[in-house]
Design an enzyme around this catalytic site. Structure first.
Site, PDB file in Angstrom:
ATOM      1  CG  ASP A 158      -0.129  -1.419   8.693  1.00 38.14           C
ATOM      2  OD1 ASP A 158      -0.151  -0.312   9.239  1.00 38.14           O
ATOM      3  OD2 ASP A 158      -0.785  -1.698   7.679  1.00 38.14           O
TER       4      ASP A 158
ATOM      5  CG  ASP B  77      -1.792  -3.957   4.363  1.00 38.70           C
ATOM      6  OD1 ASP B  77      -1.218  -2.932   4.792  1.00 38.70           O
ATOM      7  OD2 ASP B  77      -3.018  -4.117   4.442  1.00 38.70           O
TER       8      ASP B  77
ATOM      9  CG  ASP C  84       3.399  -1.252   6.071  1.00 39.67           C
ATOM     10  OD1 ASP C  84       3.495  -0.340   6.904  1.00 39.67           O
ATOM     11  OD2 ASP C  84       2.313  -1.758   5.727  1.00 39.67           O
TER      12      ASP C  84
END
Length: 908
Positions: free
Chosen positions: A336, A637, A641
């Site tokens: 990410d 985070d 995700d």
């Protein structure tokens, strides 16, 4: 009946409908529902909460750690020893199995807590309109059709179709990956719009950053976006780790080989010699016990556990034991962007005035850095144009930054906080400015204005906001000399485009002096003669240490892919800075939506940057990479995700800024949110894998030599040189002492300059198989020779067998130092003494063997006998010979294989 009732309260794609259409479909109105109607709907639909995760019981969670083929082999060995009546050995083997299960049980903790983590995101209370009155209720009691009120600091209690907004901005990074709060309005979006582009919706679990609004509850509980992600996590299949797959395959092959050879031994002994059935049965059991590597599962577990401890010291907390090793085989890391590769702290990078472009150093909210122009410091007293712009950004601002516990925190909106940091870097003096009036930022205007009394004398309107809105309100621009000139719109539009192409968020500043005594400020004051001062470019900056870690990953043959919910321009800009992909192209969520499975596999092979992705997209990308044969680590985070983290071969969550859902879905949690820790974990994983191969290369020749001794005795018809219980003793003491020392081996030099091992490759390559076979014959042949020679010279059977046991053990002790380096020579003194644990293990083994030889109770249990001092020279001499012959074989094989390896490397 229930499903039909639920359908009547379900609205497909409310973001694409007008508010009136959603009211109609939910049979509601601006006055909300009556308490009676709400109660009826609650009874039909159920409470506004996510279903509880089905938890495994303690016993089930514990006993699942016994479900492993190598553990079954251990248990079979325990049954054999039990059948032989050797209860001590049975207890030792069962203790090894128990330790294996206990370590796994403690490390994994609660097996699946991701769903609980998401439930913690839900709001506890909601302001709702019932019976025409605003009341506060438990969020669990919300139903579709309710009207709710949102204010700054609230957590959104359900999925809400907005019907009224006033400067409403919502922090959605945990759900969408957006690095800044999303501005909301009441307009419908396109049906295919992604979560981050649905400006007329507020989603359950997100936070109101500023402003206020009202909305119509469109979905509750499992029907919300959080509920959908919750179901995705529950439905995601968790794949076996590469090590688990390899060890299972190895265990199956080993089990089949042992059973087959034991049967063959039985037949040979029956046909060629006059052994009785009892003798053959005991011989076959002895062969099986010799061939089973009883210590291997324990060594595997201990090696992984030691790796977990080393990773914890490097800020990586491992929740599942095999995850560290799996990182060692990773070929792709999907990361990410926001908070993982970047700091999730908005930072001003560039200031543009008519005089030129200023560069701003430093990252994050910590006010350390400089403003430079033409590679020189740019103090405000020497750059009046810069001072004018910084004045606007600092004073036309409602945010603050403050230091707490060594960390700089934001009080207010992150973008405005970055402007406060800019002012501190510029050493701007805010004293003696007095705010008289303000026009707050509103989504419709996209700007903020203040009226200030200046230090000394005079008053000034300060204006900051979206560049296009400010250009419309300005008629002139400030020159480098401090005068004004006609506004050059095309020049500024070109500058705006250049900053935007770099992925920067662009804000503009303008100002105008007004007469003293003015006490009010309205929009009309901003429609005439505003002076355009310049632009600032703001970005969520990359972590410097992450850039270096990505470079190391590339050297190690690992591709790094960025998968973010942010805009494509921002993703490409960050990618360019971090060395991810070519930095010029990003695959968008819309492209992924239209891609077939074959197209998706091609896209993930050819591209490294993916933008505007949804949780489904992230999950599909991970699955496509795995379908291409990649071993995938996924970092993140946000709750968006979590499904991809669970599906990946290794899920890595951020421990500081990560959501609870993400941490619980992950295998590894980074205590410092540092991408560098992932690179270190990869190195640790590779070290663990190497050490496991060394342990296997060490343990299997012991078993091979023992099996060869038994097999040779049966084929040639002489008495067994080793009894089954003596074989168990050798396996036990060498595994718990010598093999354990290999778990402490440090990383080989150049480990992170080697490509990752191929997915699906066997843990035993041709070189290792040759080594195992060579050493097995070497040690087994020496043991048989010592036994037969001593028997021929009249040594009693128990003494000859004791000598054979010590020959086996001493050969293994010397071979341990061969095994510390699989290809390199072990003859150098520095290498021989590099691992103190190895020498400690040899010392412990020596004590155990002295007990075996001289303790009377051991004579009774294991059939051993005391040796004379001269007898010890034989096993020591054989061990030294084994060491030097293996080193010679290692050198010969290395010389043969080196040209082929180099040829493969050059062709690759």
């Amino acid at each position: 009946m229930e499903s039909g009732s639920e359908r009547s309260f379900h609205v497909e794609r409310p973001h694409a409908l007008s508010a009136d259409d959603v009211f109609t479909r939910l049979n509601s109105s601006a006055e909300g529902l009556s308490a009676a109607e709400a109660a009826e709907r609650l009874k039909t639909i159920g409470p506004n909460r996510l279903p509880a995760a089905a938890k495994e019981g303690l016993l089930k969670r514990f006993f699942k750690h016994f479900h492993d083929l190598l553990v079954y082999i251990l248990l079979a060995a325990a049954v054999v020893t039990m059948g032989l009546g050797h209860w001590v050995d049975t207890g030792v083997i069962l203790a090894v199995v128990l330790v294996n299960a206990v370590i796994g049980f403690i490390q994994e903790g609660k097996a699946e807590q991701a769903l609980e983590g998401i439930r913690k995101m839900l709001s506890l209370h909601a302001h709702v309109r019932r019976d025409g009155q605003w009341v506060e209720i438990e969020a669990d009691d919300l139903v579709p059709g309710d009207i709710v009120r949102l204010r700054s600091g609230d957590r959104v209690p359900a999925d809400v179709r907005l019907i009224e907004v006033v400067n409403l901005r919502i922090e959605e990074s945990a759900l969408t990956g957006e690095s800044v709060p999303t501005e909301k309005d009441t307009e419908p979006a396109a049906p295919e719009a992604g979560l981050g582009d649905r400006h007329g919706m507020a989603y359950s679990g997100t936070m109101v950053a500023a402003g206020r609004g009202r909305g119509l509850v469109a979905a509750t509980g499992s029907a919300t976006e959080l509920g959908r992600i919750n179901k995705m996590i529950a439905d995601v299949e968790t794949l076996a780790t590469p090590l688990t797959r390899q060890m299972n395959r190895f265990g199956k092959i080993l089990a089949v080989a042992i059973v087959g050879l034991a049967g063959l031994l039985f037949v040979i002994g029956r046909l060629l010699h006059d052994f009785t059935l009892d003798e053959l049965f005991l011989a076959a059991i002895g062969f099986a016990v010799a061939a089973i590597p009883e210590g291997l599962p324990a060594i595997l577990t201990i090696t992984l556990a030691l790796g977990v401890q080393r990773m914890a010291r490097r800020n990586a907390i491992t929740r599942k034991l095999n995850a560290v090793e799996t990182l060692g085989s990773v070929t792709v890391i999907c990361s990410d962007k926001t908070g993982t590769l970047t700091r999730n702290e908005m930072t001003v990078r560039h200031v543009v005035t008519l005089e030129g472009r200023y560069e701003v150093t430093g990252i994050g909210y910590q006010p350390e850095g400089e403003i430079r122009w033409d590679d020189r410091l740019a103090p405000l007293e020497e750059h009046a144009d810069l001072r004018s712009l910084v004045e606007v950004m600092a004073m036309c601002n409602d945010s603050e930054i403050a230091e707490a516990d060594g960390q700089w925190k934001v009080i207010g909106e992150p973008t405005e906080a970055s402007l406060r940091t800019l002012a501190r870097k510029a050493e701007f003096d805010e004293r003696d400015f007095e705010r008289i009036a303000v026009i707050p930022f509103e989504s419709e205007n996209k700007f903020m204005a203040t009226l200030h009394r200046l230090p000394g004398d005079g008053q000034r309107i300060l204006l900051k906001g979206a560049p296009d809105r400010l250009l419309d309100r300005c008629s002139s621009q400030r020159t480098a000399e401090g005068s004004t000139a006609d506004l050059d719109v095309s020049r500024w539009e070109q500058q705006i485009e250049q900053l935007g192409d770099q992925g920067l968020r662009v804000l503009a500043a303008a100002a105008r002096d007004v007469d003293a005594g003015k006490t009010e400020l309205d929009l009309k004051d901003l429609e005439q003669d505003m002076i355009f001062l310049g632009l600032v470019g703001i970005i969520d900056p990359p972590r410097p240490e992450a850039i270096e870690a990505i470079e190391i990953c590339h050297q190690a043959g690992i591709r790094v892919k960025m998968i973010t919910g942010d805009h494509a321009g921002t993703a490409k800009a960050i990618g360019r800075e971090m060395g991810i992909g070519d930095g010029d192209h990003a695959v968008t969520g819309a492209e992924l939506e239209d891609a077939s499975e074959d197209d998706l596999r091609r896209l993930v092979r050819e591209n490294d940057i993916f933008a505007r992705t949804s949780p489904e997209h992230k999950l599909r990308l991970v699955q496509a990479l795995q379908a291409n044969g990649e071993v995938v680590a996924m970092t993140g985070d946000g709750v968006n995700d979590a499904p991809a983290l669970k599906r990946a071969d290794v899920g890595v969550a951020m421990g500081v800024k990560g959501t609870e859902a993400t941490k619980e879905a992950a295998d590894i949690v980074l205590a410092d949110d540092n991408f560098t820790s992932i690179e270190r974990a990869v190195e640790e994983g590779r070290t663990i894998y190497d050490n496991l191969r060394k342990a296997i290369a060490f343990i299997l020749p012991t078993n091979g030599a023992e099996a060869l001794v038994v097999l040779t005795a049966i084929v040639f018809g002489f008495v067994l040189p080793l009894t089954p219980v003596q074989i168990l003793w050798v396996n036990m003491v060498t595994a718990v002492t010598l093999a354990l020392a290999l778990a402490f081996e440090p990383a080989e030099p150049g480990l992170m300059r080697q490509p990752p091992r191929k997915p699906g490759s066997t843990i035993l390559d041709s070189v290792l198989l040759w080594r195992i076979g060579f050493v097995s014959v070497l040690i087994g042949g020496a043991t048989i020779a010592v036994f037969l020679i001593e028997k021929r010279y009249g040594l009693p059977l128990d003494l000859a067998r004791t000598l054979a046991v010590n020959t086996l053990v001493c050969s293994q002790a010397f071979y341990l130092f061969n095994s510390r380096y699989l290809r390199e020579s072990s003859l150098a003194l520095a290498r021989l003494f590099a691992n103190r644990v190895a020498w400690l293990a040899v010392g412990v083994l020596a004590v155990l063997q002295l007990v075996f030889v001289y303790a009377p109770f051991m004579h009774h249990w294991f059939g051993s006998a005391p040796l004379a001092p001269r007898h010890w020279l034989i096993p020591l001499g054989v061990g030294a010979g084994v060491f030097f012959l293996v080193e010679v074989g290692k050198t010969v094989v290395h010389r043969w294989l080196t040209p082929a390896v180099q040829d493969k490397g050059s062709s690759a």
